[in-house]
Write a protein that holds these residues in place. Structure first.
Motif, PDB file in Angstrom:
ATOM      1  N   SER A   1       0.764  -1.316   0.007  1.00  0.00           N
ATOM      2  CA  SER A   1       0.108  -0.165   0.005  1.00  0.00           C
ATOM      3  C   SER A   1       1.057   1.496  -0.080  1.00  0.00           C
ATOM      4  CB  SER A   1      -0.831   0.095   1.208  1.00  0.00           C
ATOM      5  OG  SER A   1      -0.218   0.062   2.367  1.00  0.00           O
ATOM      6  N   ALA A   2       2.072   1.172   0.371  1.00  0.00           N
ATOM      7  CA  ALA A   2       3.207   2.267   0.428  1.00  0.00           C
ATOM      8  C   ALA A   2       3.878   2.524  -0.946  1.00  0.00           C
ATOM      9  CB  ALA A   2       3.801   1.986   1.717  1.00  0.00           C
ATOM     10  N   LEU A   3       3.240   1.809  -2.027  1.00  0.00           N
ATOM     11  CA  LEU A   3       4.397   1.693  -2.999  1.00  0.00           C
ATOM     12  C   LEU A   3       4.337   3.129  -3.791  1.00  0.00           C
ATOM     13  CD1 LEU A   3       6.053  -0.259  -4.801  1.00  0.00           C
ATOM     14  CD2 LEU A   3       3.970  -0.735  -5.976  1.00  0.00           C
ATOM     15  N   ARG A   4       3.133   3.730  -3.853  1.00  0.00           N
ATOM     16  CA  ARG A   4       2.956   4.890  -4.584  1.00  0.00           C
ATOM     17  C   ARG A   4       3.619   6.045  -3.853  1.00  0.00           C
ATOM     18  NH1 ARG A   4       0.585   8.486  -8.145  1.00  0.00           N
ATOM     19  NH2 ARG A   4      -0.088   6.773  -9.302  1.00  0.00           N
ATOM     20  N   LEU A   5       3.500   6.058  -2.839  1.00  0.00           N
ATOM     21  CA  LEU A   5       4.277   7.128  -1.494  1.00  0.00           C
ATOM     22  C   LEU A   5       5.602   6.758  -1.639  1.00  0.00           C
ATOM     23  CD1 LEU A   5       4.330   9.353   0.427  1.00  0.00           C
ATOM     24  CD2 LEU A   5       4.025   7.654   2.140  1.00  0.00           C
ATOM     25  N   THR A   6       6.235   5.806  -1.864  1.00  0.00           N
ATOM     26  CA  THR A   6       7.724   5.497  -1.970  1.00  0.00           C
ATOM     27  C   THR A   6       8.391   5.905  -3.081  1.00  0.00           C
ATOM     28  OG1 THR A   6       7.358   3.612  -0.433  1.00  0.00           O
ATOM     29  CG2 THR A   6       9.539   3.895  -1.540  1.00  0.00           C
ATOM     30  N   ALA A   7       7.531   5.885  -4.209  1.00  0.00           N
ATOM     31  CA  ALA A   7       8.020   6.296  -5.571  1.00  0.00           C
ATOM     32  C   ALA A   7       8.108   7.713  -5.404  1.00  0.00           C
ATOM     33  CB  ALA A   7       7.002   5.917  -6.436  1.00  0.00           C
ATOM     34  N   HIS A   8       7.223   8.486  -4.978  1.00  0.00           N
ATOM     35  CA  HIS A   8       7.256   9.943  -4.584  1.00  0.00           C
ATOM     36  C   HIS A   8       8.526  10.079  -3.888  1.00  0.00           C
ATOM     37  CE1 HIS A   8       3.574  10.846  -6.793  1.00  0.00           C
ATOM     38  NE2 HIS A   8       2.800  10.336  -5.590  1.00  0.00           N
ATOM     39  N   LYS A   9       8.687   9.368  -2.887  1.00  0.00           N
ATOM     40  CA  LYS A   9       9.990   9.770  -2.122  1.00  0.00           C
ATOM     41  C   LYS A   9      11.236   9.559  -2.906  1.00  0.00           C
ATOM     42  CE  LYS A   9       7.882   8.720   2.484  1.00  0.00           C
ATOM     43  NZ  LYS A   9       8.151   7.748   3.590  1.00  0.00           N
ATOM     44  N   ILE A  10      11.343   8.436  -4.037  1.00  0.00           N
ATOM     45  CA  ILE A  10      12.443   8.432  -4.652  1.00  0.00           C
ATOM     46  C   ILE A  10      12.636   9.772  -5.631  1.00  0.00           C
ATOM     47  CG2 ILE A  10      13.488   7.195  -6.302  1.00  0.00           C
ATOM     48  CD1 ILE A  10      12.199   4.592  -5.157  1.00  0.00           C
ATOM     49  N   ALA A  11      11.609  10.093  -6.248  1.00  0.00           N
ATOM     50  CA  ALA A  11      11.577  11.403  -6.897  1.00  0.00           C
ATOM     51  C   ALA A  11      12.020  12.578  -6.083  1.00  0.00           C
ATOM     52  CB  ALA A  11      10.327  11.686  -7.487  1.00  0.00           C
ATOM     53  N   ASP A  12      11.641  12.713  -4.797  1.00  0.00           N
ATOM     54  CA  ASP A  12      12.077  13.537  -4.017  1.00  0.00           C
ATOM     55  C   ASP A  12      13.478  13.563  -3.805  1.00  0.00           C
ATOM     56  OD1 ASP A  12       9.447  15.092  -3.555  1.00  0.00           O
ATOM     57  OD2 ASP A  12       9.184  14.027  -1.748  1.00  0.00           O
ATOM     58  N   TYR A  13      14.054  12.379  -3.600  1.00  0.00           N
ATOM     59  CA  TYR A  13      15.421  12.232  -3.329  1.00  0.00           C
ATOM     60  C   TYR A  13      16.303  12.625  -4.534  1.00  0.00           C
ATOM     61  CZ  TYR A  13      20.004  10.120  -2.694  1.00  0.00           C
ATOM     62  OH  TYR A  13      21.330  10.036  -2.315  1.00  0.00           O
ATOM     63  N   VAL A  14      15.698  12.403  -5.869  1.00  0.00           N
ATOM     64  CA  VAL A  14      16.361  12.694  -6.981  1.00  0.00           C
ATOM     65  C   VAL A  14      16.336  14.235  -7.221  1.00  0.00           C
ATOM     66  CG1 VAL A  14      16.394  12.467  -9.513  1.00  0.00           C
ATOM     67  CG2 VAL A  14      15.976  10.635  -8.012  1.00  0.00           C
ATOM     68  N   TYR A  15      15.086  14.779  -7.135  1.00  0.00           N
ATOM     69  CA  TYR A  15      14.973  16.331  -7.209  1.00  0.00           C
ATOM     70  C   TYR A  15      16.177  17.114  -6.015  1.00  0.00           C
ATOM     71  CZ  TYR A  15      12.547  20.719  -6.787  1.00  0.00           C
ATOM     72  OH  TYR A  15      12.323  22.167  -7.032  1.00  0.00           O
ATOM     73  N   GLU A  16      16.088  16.658  -5.002  1.00  0.00           N
ATOM     74  CA  GLU A  16      17.047  17.433  -3.978  1.00  0.00           C
ATOM     75  C   GLU A  16      18.475  17.042  -4.376  1.00  0.00           C
ATOM     76  OE1 GLU A  16      17.498  17.696   0.799  1.00  0.00           O
ATOM     77  OE2 GLU A  16      16.219  16.248   0.230  1.00  0.00           O
ATOM     78  N   LYS A  17      18.862  16.059  -4.902  1.00  0.00           N
ATOM     79  CA  LYS A  17      20.382  15.669  -5.164  1.00  0.00           C
ATOM     80  C   LYS A  17      20.616  16.409  -6.310  1.00  0.00           C
ATOM     81  CE  LYS A  17      22.229  12.652  -1.992  1.00  0.00           C
ATOM     82  NZ  LYS A  17      23.465  13.278  -1.391  1.00  0.00           N
ATOM     83  N   MET A  18      19.827  16.569  -7.219  1.00  0.00           N
ATOM     84  CA  MET A  18      19.980  17.150  -8.472  1.00  0.00           C
ATOM     85  C   MET A  18      20.066  18.795  -8.403  1.00  0.00           C
ATOM     86  SD  MET A  18      21.394  14.697 -10.219  1.00  0.00           S
ATOM     87  CE  MET A  18      21.656  15.498 -11.745  1.00  0.00           C
ATOM     88  N   LEU A  19      19.071  19.489  -7.529  1.00  0.00           N
ATOM     89  CA  LEU A  19      18.633  20.716  -7.491  1.00  0.00           C
ATOM     90  C   LEU A  19      19.149  21.315  -6.035  1.00  0.00           C
ATOM     91  CD1 LEU A  19      15.126  20.744  -9.143  1.00  0.00           C
ATOM     92  CD2 LEU A  19      17.575  21.183 -10.241  1.00  0.00           C
ATOM     93  N   GLY A  20      19.500  20.585  -5.162  1.00  0.00           N
ATOM     94  CA  GLY A  20      19.772  21.140  -3.733  1.00  0.00           C
ATOM     95  C   GLY A  20      18.756  21.894  -2.901  1.00  0.00           C
ATOM     96  N   GLU A  21      17.515  21.580  -3.370  1.00  0.00           N
ATOM     97  CA  GLU A  21      16.187  21.853  -2.400  1.00  0.00           C
ATOM     98  C   GLU A  21      15.281  20.610  -2.308  1.00  0.00           C
ATOM     99  OE1 GLU A  21      14.596  25.435  -4.192  1.00  0.00           O
ATOM    100  OE2 GLU A  21      13.117  23.725  -5.201  1.00  0.00           O
ATOM    101  N   LYS A  22      14.565  20.702  -1.075  1.00  0.00           N
ATOM    102  CA  LYS A  22      13.619  19.634  -1.029  1.00  0.00           C
ATOM    103  C   LYS A  22      12.654  19.424  -2.060  1.00  0.00           C
ATOM    104  CE  LYS A  22      12.628  18.042   3.197  1.00  0.00           C
ATOM    105  NZ  LYS A  22      11.871  17.969   4.510  1.00  0.00           N
ATOM    106  N   GLY A  23      12.295  18.171  -2.566  1.00  0.00           N
ATOM    107  CA  GLY A  23      10.998  18.054  -3.269  1.00  0.00           C
ATOM    108  C   GLY A  23       9.842  17.939  -2.619  1.00  0.00           C
TER     109      GLY A  23
END
Length: 445
Positions: free
Chosen positions: A155-177
């Motif tokens: 049931s947490a699969l979609r939320l975890t996918a969003h968290k992965i996107a947040d990680y990518v966003y923060e690593k590449m842009l330097g601010e939280k997704g």
């Protein structure tokens, strides 16, 4: 908004005045409280109309083992990053088997213009949970920016996918997704209103409350566990506080007259409300448990739409004390207020950015209602929208975007614009009217 019964604010034939009339003249009956787990049918669809000036090219490989699961992890990550306006997806036809442990020569990916490579896998464990892994690789620096493994319920699969996107966003842009955050809004259909909680992409809508009567002004608690809102179920506006996990709620402000416009303090210990119990529309503060009522404004004019600053020092609000509605700032303890907006004769619905540097609000210019932002230090104002039927702005928790309500095709819909005006997208529904949006805080892990 509390201008419903004030003739000087009559603005016929506009979306804003239509909202006021609907609230003022709503027929009142019974309500139905529904479990937060109930799923709403109308899922929002995204239409991107603007992107950032510079975009990071990325490629996401299909996650190994994703077949047969209810969510496509790769697609959720791709859609999140593209919607942000700062990323563009490069799809490849490579048949090379990619996973989080084995990456092909990153220079080959760089040669086709890929700056970031996302690979991963998901595996079902004997107890039914999922082992989800991913690897973010920077092709320019030829190194991994992070490898993670999550053991989650399905049931947490979609939320975890969003968290992965947040990680990518923060690593590449330097601010939280903000992909793993949530939105709240009100959906109206003939004979019913529904308070909806959805993912930041409009997916996974859940019904928090269903009623035959209007629900307005939802406001998130700072920890994202509660919503305050105004319900008309008892033949007048009453402020409720609603705990989302349990569905329990209580009437926080139910005084004589109107109770409206709840706003949480930055720490969550207090809530500002607008009451008419003493005559006129005045701002009060109280504890989140309803204790310690304290009047903050005075005078004969309308004082409404409070919004706490994030440093806990100030409250921004709308007042007509100068002759027309403008935005003012006062201490959280009340007292003297200073005027903040000076451009235009009609500025309402203030919301402050998380860093307390930028104010967003609704302004009327040449008969149209638009979303504006004001640099509080420099005093520079920028108009962000152009359709002329906007209302209810709300900052994303990273301060990058502004969510607001507008109208399209005769129906209310939601839209998002970056605070510099470059990135724009709409979250539309083919069903009911949608209004009263507010962007929730970062979720606690």
């Amino acid at each position: 908004m509390n201008y419903a019964n004030t003739p000087m604010y009559s603005i016929p034939n506009t979306a804003l005045w239509g909202r006021i009339r609907r609230v003022a003249h709503a027929a009142l009956a019974t309500f139905a409280l529904m479990a937060f787990s109930n799923t709403a049918q109308a899922q929002l669809k995204i239409d991107i109309t603007g992107v950032g000036a510079n975009q990071i090219a990325f490629s996401a490989a299909p996650f190994q083992g994703n077949q047969g699961l209810p969510e496509d992890i790769k697609k959720i990550i791709e859609d999140d990053l593209v919607r942000s306006g700062f990323f563009r997806s490069i799809n490849t036809t490579s048949n090379i088997d990619l996973n989080e442990a084995t990456l092909i020569d990153p220079t080959a990916w760089k040669s086709i213009g890929v700056d970031a490579l996302i690979v991963g896998s998901v595996k079902r464990l004997p107890d039914g949970r999922l082992d989800l892994r991913f690897n973010l690789h920077d092709t320019a620096q030829q190194k991994s920016l992070g490898k993670f493994s999550y053991v989650i319920a399905q049931s947490a699969l979609r939320l975890t996918a969003h968290k992965i996107a947040d990680y990518v966003y923060e690593k590449m842009l330097g601010e939280k997704g903000v992909f793993a955050t949530r939105l709240a809004y009100v959906e109206k259909a003939p004979g019913r209103y529904r308070l909806i909680i959805a993912d930041a992409d409009g997916a996974n809508p859940q019904i928090a409350l269903a009623s035959k009567e209007p629900i307005i002004s939802p406001s998130w608690s700072p920890d994202g566990t509660q919503l305050a809102y105004v319900s008309f179920e008892t033949r007048k506006p009453v402020v409720f506080v609603h705990t989302l996990a349990t569905g329990r709620r209580k009437a926080l402000a139910n005084f004589k007259g109107s109770n409206s416009a709840p706003a949480w303090s930055s720490k969550g210990g207090k809530i500002a409300v607008v009451l008419t119990k003493d005559g006129g529309s005045q701002i009060f503060s109280m504890g989140a448990d309803g204790s310690g009522l304290n009047r903050l404004t005075s005078g004969n004019g309308i004082n409404t739409e409070p919004a706490y600053s994030h440093d806990g020092q100030s409250i921004y609000f709308t007042s007509d004390r100068g002759g027309g509605p403008q935005i003012y700032r006062m201490s959280t303890n009340g007292g003297n207020a200073s005027r903040v907006t000076f451009e235009g004769g009609y500025n309402i619905s203030p919301r402050i950015s998380p860093d307390d540097k930028t104010l967003t609000y609704v302004t009327r210019r040449e008969g149209q209602f638009k979303i504006a932002v004001l640099d509080l230090a420099g005093g520079t104002e920028m108009l962000l929208t152009s359709t002329g039927r906007e209302e209810s702005p709300s900052f994303s928790p990273n301060g990058r975007y502004i969510l607001y309500a507008t109208r399209s095709g005769g129906k209310g819909t939601l839209a998002v614009v970056s605070k510099d005006g470059r990135i724009k997208y709409t979250l539309s529904s083919s069903g009911a009217d949608i209004s009263e949006p507010t962007w929730g805080p970062f979720l606690n892990d």
